[in-house]
Design a protein around this motif. Structure first.
Motif, short mmCIF file in Angstrom:
data_model
loop_
_atom_site.label_atom_id
_atom_site.label_comp_id
_atom_site.label_asym_id
_atom_site.label_seq_id
_atom_site.Cartn_x
_atom_site.Cartn_y
_atom_site.Cartn_z
N TYR A 8 -1.85 4.79 -6.76
CA TYR A 8 -1.60 3.69 -7.68
C TYR A 8 -0.62 4.13 -8.75
CZ TYR A 8 -5.92 2.17 -5.44
OH TYR A 8 -6.89 1.83 -4.53
N THR A 14 0.30 -0.40 -6.74
CA THR A 14 -0.78 -1.13 -7.40
C THR A 14 -0.66 -2.62 -7.10
OG1 THR A 14 -0.65 0.50 -9.17
CG2 THR A 14 -1.98 -1.44 -9.60
N ALA A 17 -1.85 -3.21 -3.72
CA ALA A 17 -3.30 -3.00 -3.60
C ALA A 17 -4.11 -4.18 -4.17
CB ALA A 17 -3.70 -1.70 -4.31
N MET A 67 2.92 -4.15 -12.79
CA MET A 67 2.50 -3.40 -11.59
C MET A 67 3.68 -3.14 -10.66
SD MET A 67 -1.11 -5.26 -10.77
CE MET A 67 -2.47 -5.16 -11.94
N LEU A 116 -9.72 1.59 -7.19
CA LEU A 116 -8.72 0.69 -7.78
C LEU A 116 -9.26 0.05 -9.06
CD1 LEU A 116 -6.00 -0.79 -7.72
CD2 LEU A 116 -7.00 -2.46 -6.14
N TYR A 119 -9.14 2.67 -11.76
CA TYR A 119 -7.76 2.90 -12.15
C TYR A 119 -7.27 1.78 -13.06
CZ TYR A 119 -2.68 3.09 -11.88
OH TYR A 119 -1.35 3.11 -12.21
#
Ligand code: HEM
Length: 144
Positions: A8, A14, A17, A67, A116, A119
């Protein structure tokens, strides 16, 4: 989302994801729904306009670029400095934590791996704290 173990923060890992534009739209939707309903978020909900449509769009567009996905916010509204954009508000620990709680609740609703979620919470905590500091610095210096 085909990379099993993405790093990430690398490129748009990211963004991919979270499920790209569609996934992010759902996250932001659930975030503002949490803000609209959680008693802990009542004070920060009041800071927002009654109709959350604009807030939903702006956060979605911002997070897309944040992101490393499409820079929608930048294209539509230009550059934003997140602490400065919030400096007119009185944001202390309680307001910061209420915002983060809404995000935590929204993240739990998504079908994201635990890693995730962790994070993203760590990433969100950084601007949230910068916002608190900018807001409080402004309050202490007495400027508006
Ligand atoms: C620390 C707690 C936070 C509070 C209490 C808060 C509150 C608010 C409020 C009241 C608005 C204006 C909404 C309206 O006009 O109706 C706003 C706008 C916005 N917030 Fe936050 N926010 C917080 C944290 C964050 C964080 C961490 C981010 C980004 C990761 C963020 C991104 C944005 C964006 C992009 C906008 C739109 C700004 C604009 O285009 O003018 N906020 N926020």
């Amino acid at each position: 989302m085909n990379n099993i173990n993405p790093v990430y923060g690398m490129g748009d890992a990211t963004y991919q994801a979270v499920g790209g534009h569609e996934g992010l739209t759902q996250l932001v939707h659930d975030f503002y729904d949490a803000m609209d309903t959680l008693p802990e978020a009542a004070a920060i909900r009041k800071m927002h306009r009654d109709d959350l449509t604009e807030s939903r769009n702006r956060l979605l567009y911002f997070l897309s670029g944040w992101m490393n996905g499409p820079e929608i916010y930048q294209e539509k509204y230009g550059t934003i400095n997140i602490p400065k954009a919030h400096a007119y508000l009185d944001i202390r620990e309680q307001e910061r934590d209420a915002w983060l709680l809404c995000m935590q609740v929204a993240l739990k609703k998504q079908n994201y791996p635990e890693r995730l979620q962790t994070y993203l919470m760590n990433q969100f905590a950084k601007p949230a704290e910068m916002i608190r500091q900018a807001s409080q610095n402004r309050a202490q210096s007495g400027t508006n």
